[in-house]
Design an enzyme around this catalytic site. Structure first.
Site, PDB file in Angstrom:
ATOM      1  N   SER A 128       0.822  -1.226   0.000  1.00  0.00           N
ATOM      2  CA  SER A 128       0.000   0.000   0.000  1.00  0.00           C
ATOM      3  C   SER A 128       0.846   1.261   0.000  1.00  0.00           C
ATOM      4  O   SER A 128       1.978   1.280   0.502  1.00  0.00           O
ATOM      5  CB  SER A 128      -0.895   0.034   1.243  1.00  0.00           C
ATOM      6  OG  SER A 128      -1.692  -1.112   1.312  1.00  0.00           O
ATOM      7  N   SER A 134      -6.769   0.484  -1.910  1.00  0.00           N
ATOM      8  CA  SER A 134      -7.651  -0.453  -2.623  1.00  0.00           C
ATOM      9  C   SER A 134      -7.189  -0.661  -4.061  1.00  0.00           C
ATOM     10  O   SER A 134      -7.459  -1.705  -4.653  1.00  0.00           O
ATOM     11  CB  SER A 134      -9.087   0.088  -2.637  1.00  0.00           C
ATOM     12  OG  SER A 134      -9.576   0.189  -1.323  1.00  0.00           O
ATOM     13  N   THR A 160       2.649  -3.090   8.287  1.00  0.00           N
ATOM     14  CA  THR A 160       2.639  -3.845   9.546  1.00  0.00           C
ATOM     15  C   THR A 160       4.068  -4.292   9.827  1.00  0.00           C
ATOM     16  O   THR A 160       4.728  -4.839   8.933  1.00  0.00           O
ATOM     17  CB  THR A 160       1.691  -5.054   9.423  1.00  0.00           C
ATOM     18  OG1 THR A 160       0.370  -4.569   9.204  1.00  0.00           O
ATOM     19  CG2 THR A 160       1.712  -5.916  10.681  1.00  0.00           C
ATOM     20  N   ASP A 241      -4.418 -13.492  -1.700  1.00  0.00           N
ATOM     21  CA  ASP A 241      -5.410 -14.569  -1.597  1.00  0.00           C
ATOM     22  C   ASP A 241      -5.132 -15.430  -0.356  1.00  0.00           C
ATOM     23  O   ASP A 241      -6.043 -15.766   0.400  1.00  0.00           O
ATOM     24  CB  ASP A 241      -5.366 -15.474  -2.840  1.00  0.00           C
ATOM     25  CG  ASP A 241      -6.103 -14.866  -4.021  1.00  0.00           C
ATOM     26  OD1 ASP A 241      -6.872 -13.907  -3.826  1.00  0.00           O
ATOM     27  OD2 ASP A 241      -5.903 -15.360  -5.151  1.00  0.00           O
ATOM     28  N   GLY A 243      -3.026 -14.522   2.171  1.00  0.00           N
ATOM     29  CA  GLY A 243      -2.977 -13.661   3.355  1.00  0.00           C
ATOM     30  C   GLY A 243      -4.365 -13.404   3.926  1.00  0.00           C
ATOM     31  O   GLY A 243      -4.559 -13.366   5.144  1.00  0.00           O
ATOM     32  N   GLN A 337     -22.487  -5.949  24.257  1.00  0.00           N
ATOM     33  CA  GLN A 337     -23.889  -5.760  24.673  1.00  0.00           C
ATOM     34  C   GLN A 337     -24.300  -6.786  25.732  1.00  0.00           C
ATOM     35  O   GLN A 337     -24.975  -6.451  26.708  1.00  0.00           O
ATOM     36  CB  GLN A 337     -24.795  -5.876  23.431  1.00  0.00           C
ATOM     37  CG  GLN A 337     -26.221  -5.467  23.663  1.00  0.00           C
ATOM     38  CD  GLN A 337     -26.359  -3.965  23.866  1.00  0.00           C
ATOM     39  OE1 GLN A 337     -25.479  -3.196  23.494  1.00  0.00           O
ATOM     40  NE2 GLN A 337     -27.441  -3.554  24.488  1.00  0.00           N
ATOM     41  N   LEU A 339     -22.534  -8.181  27.920  1.00  0.00           N
ATOM     42  CA  LEU A 339     -21.934  -7.872  29.232  1.00  0.00           C
ATOM     43  C   LEU A 339     -22.484  -6.579  29.836  1.00  0.00           C
ATOM     44  O   LEU A 339     -22.115  -6.211  30.959  1.00  0.00           O
ATOM     45  CB  LEU A 339     -20.403  -7.779  29.118  1.00  0.00           C
ATOM     46  CG  LEU A 339     -19.634  -9.094  29.337  1.00  0.00           C
ATOM     47  CD1 LEU A 339     -19.923 -10.111  28.248  1.00  0.00           C
ATOM     48  CD2 LEU A 339     -18.136  -8.852  29.448  1.00  0.00           C
ATOM     49  N   GLY A 341     -22.934  -2.886  31.031  1.00  0.00           N
ATOM     50  CA  GLY A 341     -21.939  -1.857  31.375  1.00  0.00           C
ATOM     51  C   GLY A 341     -20.542  -2.449  31.490  1.00  0.00           C
ATOM     52  O   GLY A 341     -19.552  -1.825  31.081  1.00  0.00           O
ATOM     53  N   GLU A 364      -5.890  -5.847   4.026  1.00  0.00           N
ATOM     54  CA  GLU A 364      -5.774  -6.959   3.051  1.00  0.00           C
ATOM     55  C   GLU A 364      -6.973  -6.981   2.102  1.00  0.00           C
ATOM     56  O   GLU A 364      -7.520  -8.039   1.784  1.00  0.00           O
ATOM     57  CB  GLU A 364      -5.549  -8.284   3.770  1.00  0.00           C
ATOM     58  CG  GLU A 364      -4.303  -8.190   4.644  1.00  0.00           C
ATOM     59  CD  GLU A 364      -3.446  -9.427   4.698  1.00  0.00           C
ATOM     60  OE1 GLU A 364      -3.758 -10.411   4.018  1.00  0.00           O
ATOM     61  OE2 GLU A 364      -2.452  -9.381   5.436  1.00  0.00           O
TER      62      GLU A 364
HETATM   63  C1  LIG Z   1      -3.656  -1.500  10.810  1.00  0.00           C
HETATM   64  C2  LIG Z   1      -3.380  -1.609   9.337  1.00  0.00           C
HETATM   65  C3  LIG Z   1      -2.360  -2.439   8.900  1.00  0.00           C
HETATM   66  C4  LIG Z   1      -2.071  -2.524   7.537  1.00  0.00           C
HETATM   67  N1  LIG Z   1      -1.027  -3.326   7.131  1.00  0.00           N
HETATM   68  C5  LIG Z   1      -0.640  -3.295   5.820  1.00  0.00           C
HETATM   69  C6  LIG Z   1       0.537  -3.983   5.392  1.00  0.00           C
HETATM   70  O1  LIG Z   1       1.221  -4.658   6.177  1.00  0.00           O
HETATM   71  N2  LIG Z   1       0.913  -3.869   4.105  1.00  0.00           N
HETATM   72  C7  LIG Z   1       0.204  -3.139   3.191  1.00  0.00           C
HETATM   73  O2  LIG Z   1       0.595  -3.095   2.028  1.00  0.00           O
HETATM   74  N3  LIG Z   1      -0.936  -2.491   3.558  1.00  0.00           N
HETATM   75  C8  LIG Z   1      -1.357  -2.544   4.851  1.00  0.00           C
HETATM   76  N4  LIG Z   1      -2.500  -1.852   5.255  1.00  0.00           N
HETATM   77  C9  LIG Z   1      -3.205  -1.044   4.272  1.00  0.00           C
HETATM   78  C10 LIG Z   1      -4.595  -1.587   3.939  1.00  0.00           C
HETATM   79  O3  LIG Z   1      -4.487  -2.755   3.174  1.00  0.00           O
HETATM   80  C11 LIG Z   1      -5.371  -0.463   3.249  1.00  0.00           C
HETATM   81  O4  LIG Z   1      -5.679   0.486   4.255  1.00  0.00           O
HETATM   82  C12 LIG Z   1      -6.634  -0.964   2.593  1.00  0.00           C
HETATM   83  O5  LIG Z   1      -6.317  -1.750   1.478  1.00  0.00           O
HETATM   84  C13 LIG Z   1      -7.557   0.179   2.146  1.00  0.00           C
HETATM   85  O6  LIG Z   1      -6.869   1.150   1.448  1.00  0.00           O
HETATM   86  P1  LIG Z   1      -7.058   2.699   1.841  1.00  0.00           P
HETATM   87  O7  LIG Z   1      -6.843   2.811   3.304  1.00  0.00           O
HETATM   88  O8  LIG Z   1      -6.171   3.482   0.964  1.00  0.00           O
HETATM   89  O9  LIG Z   1      -8.556   2.995   1.562  1.00  0.00           O
HETATM   90  P2  LIG Z   1      -9.172   3.485   0.155  1.00  0.00           P
HETATM   91  O10 LIG Z   1      -8.661   2.628  -0.930  1.00  0.00           O
HETATM   92  O11 LIG Z   1      -8.963   4.953   0.041  1.00  0.00           O
HETATM   93  O12 LIG Z   1     -10.709   3.202   0.384  1.00  0.00           O
HETATM   94  C14 LIG Z   1     -11.567   4.084   1.099  1.00  0.00           C
HETATM   95  C15 LIG Z   1     -12.971   3.490   1.111  1.00  0.00           C
HETATM   96  O13 LIG Z   1     -13.465   3.386  -0.234  1.00  0.00           O
HETATM   97  C16 LIG Z   1     -13.869   2.049  -0.495  1.00  0.00           C
HETATM   98  N5  LIG Z   1     -13.570   1.727  -1.896  1.00  0.00           N
HETATM   99  C17 LIG Z   1     -12.421   1.938  -2.566  1.00  0.00           C
HETATM  100  N6  LIG Z   1     -12.517   1.511  -3.825  1.00  0.00           N
HETATM  101  C18 LIG Z   1     -13.762   1.001  -3.967  1.00  0.00           C
HETATM  102  C19 LIG Z   1     -14.492   0.406  -5.043  1.00  0.00           C
HETATM  103  N7  LIG Z   1     -13.934   0.201  -6.242  1.00  0.00           N
HETATM  104  N8  LIG Z   1     -15.773   0.017  -4.820  1.00  0.00           N
HETATM  105  C20 LIG Z   1     -16.353   0.198  -3.611  1.00  0.00           C
HETATM  106  N9  LIG Z   1     -15.717   0.751  -2.551  1.00  0.00           N
HETATM  107  C21 LIG Z   1     -14.447   1.152  -2.731  1.00  0.00           C
HETATM  108  C22 LIG Z   1     -13.036   1.192   0.462  1.00  0.00           C
HETATM  109  O14 LIG Z   1     -13.670  -0.051   0.703  1.00  0.00           O
HETATM  110  C23 LIG Z   1     -13.019   2.101   1.692  1.00  0.00           C
HETATM  111  O15 LIG Z   1     -14.198   1.919   2.413  1.00  0.00           O
HETATM  112  C24 LIG Z   1      -2.828  -1.789   6.603  1.00  0.00           C
HETATM  113  C25 LIG Z   1      -3.879  -0.957   7.060  1.00  0.00           C
HETATM  114  C26 LIG Z   1      -4.144  -0.862   8.397  1.00  0.00           C
HETATM  115  C27 LIG Z   1      -5.254   0.055   8.854  1.00  0.00           C
END
Ligand SMILES: Cc1cc2nc3c(=O)[nH]c(=O)nc-3n(C[C@H](O)[C@H](O)[C@H](O)COP(=O)(O)OP(=O)(O)OC[C@H]3O[C@@H](n4cnc5c(N)ncnc54)[C@H](O)[C@@H]3O)c2cc1C
Length: 383
Positions: A128, A134, A160, A241, A243, A337, A339, A341, A364
């Site tokens: 990412s 996404s 991560t 897939d 992961g 819920q 439990l 409070g 993921e």
């Molecule tokens: C705690 C944590 C650990 C992570 N660890 C890793 C890691 O180790 N390695 C790594 O590479 N990444 C990691 N990530 C990143 C994670 O995979 C991304 O946050 C995730 O893929 C979503 O991307 P974004 O945050 O950019 O959201 P966005 O892509 O900006 O999406 C925002 C919203 O729009 C929705 N959306 C986007 N496109 C579409 C579509 N085509 N149709 C419908 N809805 C859509 C999404 O579902 C979401 O609700 C981690 C994230 C977190 C929070």
């Protein structure tokens, strides 16, 4: 209460039992404290490595456990049920090793894998970016070939184990080709020009470090390219897939732990002169929670068994991730819920687990993206 499992062999039972004992003895007692202190438990991963629980499904030829996915995921469920940050960490480590184990040359595997799978090292997965979550194909981090090295410049977000890992599976752009512009590399944990940023301040999973890694002309030897130039996106999506099944298994473990906590509480807490579990409204809620846990586990195992048999499992992995993580969110919310409070306090683990469940619907591949994958399968398989 231990989950009632149908395991394929005595060896499988031994692996899951080892994970269960480790989870009960070493994870459960310290999870709440370490999470509250935002403390990354590097020592726990070393101990998991010593016990052979860190690289369970990877090839024995290079020091992995070569445990079937069906068994690995149930062991992971046990770890994740006691401490989600650790379960997620094991899953990320396995995914980080998988690219080299599957697409590396023999020379690359001989050189790096035994140490990566040996138990003392921990991996991270850099796909990412701030503007490519996404849609990873939108990534901008570049790897430019210069003689015997690639120079990597850019920033990978949300990593991560970012800043804690000993190696990273790194995806970077090697050309602007929309289909084959991304390549996969094995990067060391530390290198000149690689700068981990201050970790994210998160709602939950606070024992797991999540950080941006900046790359400023970081030199990687050319033989750290995994597969061919342009194979990166395909490797990344295939790794996801598998992961996703890890995340789904952790979600099942978390939901099971919430159910166990809620049932134990509802059996002893009395209102109107009887245990709350005997009030039908609450008993039905617990029944729905139990059904959600059991059906989630079934979707995870269905995908795992297909993977173990060498059958396509991408569709089933997305279904499992969607079903299990949505169920974990619902079950953990309902456990709070049940439990009353007490559920809203830190005296019980369910409030923490509710916060942890949320991220499982996001990383993921968000659950919207899982639906996208499932819908694409439906469209394609019918044509
Ligand atoms: C705690 C944590 C650990 C992570 N660890 C890793 C890691 O180790 N390695 C790594 O590479 N990444 C990691 N990530 C990143 C994670 O995979 C991304 O946050 C995730 O893929 C979503 O991307 P974004 O945050 O950019 O959201 P966005 O892509 O900006 O999406 C925002 C919203 O729009 C929705 N959306 C986007 N496109 C579409 C579509 N085509 N149709 C419908 N809805 C859509 C999404 O579902 C979401 O609700 C981690 C994230 C977190 C929070």
């Amino acid at each position: 209460m231990p989950a009632d499992r149908l395991l394929p062999s005595d060896e499988a039972r031994a692996v899951v039992e080892l994970a269960r004992e480790f989870a009960a003895g070493e994870l459960a007692p310290r999870a709440a404290r370490d999470e509250a202190e935002h403390s990354f438990p590097r020592d726990v991963f070393r101990r998991l490595g010593e016990l052979g629980l860190l690289s369970m499904p990877l090839p024995a030829r290079w020091e992995g456990g070569e445990v079937p996915y069906e068994v690995y995921l149930q062991a992971l469920e046990e770890l994740g049920g006691s401490w989600a940050s650790v379960g997620v960490g094991v899953s990320v480590h396995v995914m980080s090793c998988w690219a080299l184990a599957t697409f590396g040359t023999d020379a690359q595997r001989e050189r790096w894998l035994p140490e990566m799978l040996g138990g003392s090292l921990l991996g991270g997965y850099c796909l990412s970016e701030a503007d490519a979550g996404s849609d990873p194909a939108a990534m901008r981090t570049r790897a430019v070939r210069d003689g015997g090295v690639y120079r990597v410049t850019g920033a990978k977000a949300w990593v991560t184990h970012g800043g804690e890992a000993d190696f990273y599976t790194l995806f970077a752009r090697t050309s602007d080709d929309p289909r084959r512009g991304i390549s996969c590399f094995l990067a060391p944990g530390r290198a000149p020009g690689m700068e981990p940023q201050t970790p994210e301040r998160k709602m939950g999973l606070t024992g797991s470090t999540t950080a941006t890694l900046n790359f400023d002309a970081v030199e990687l030897e050319a033989d750290r390219l995994i597969g061919q130039e342009g194979d990166g996106l395909s490797i990344a999506l295939q790794a996801l897939d598998s992961g996703r099944l890890g995340i789904a298994a952790v979600a099942v473990g978390l939901a099971q732990a919430c159910l166990d906590c809620a049932v134990a509480y509802a059996r002893q807490r009395e209102t109107f002169g009887r245990p709350i579990i005997e009030h039908q409204g609450l008993g039905f809620m617990l029944a729905d929670m139990a059904a959600a846990v059991q059906s989630s586990r079934a979707t995870v195992l269905e995908a795992a068994r297909r993977r173990d048999r060498g059958l396509p499992f991408g569709l089933q992995a997305s279904v499992a991730k969607l079903v299990a993580t949505d169920a974990a969110m619902r079950v953990s919310t309902d456990a709070v819920q049940v439990l009353g409070g007490a559920g809203y306090t830190q005296d019980f683990p369910v409030e923490r687990m509710m916060r942890e469940a949320k991220v499982m619907q996001i990383f993921e591949g968000t659950n919207q993206i899982q639906r996208l994958v499932i819908a694409r399968h439906l469209a394609r398989d019918r044509s």
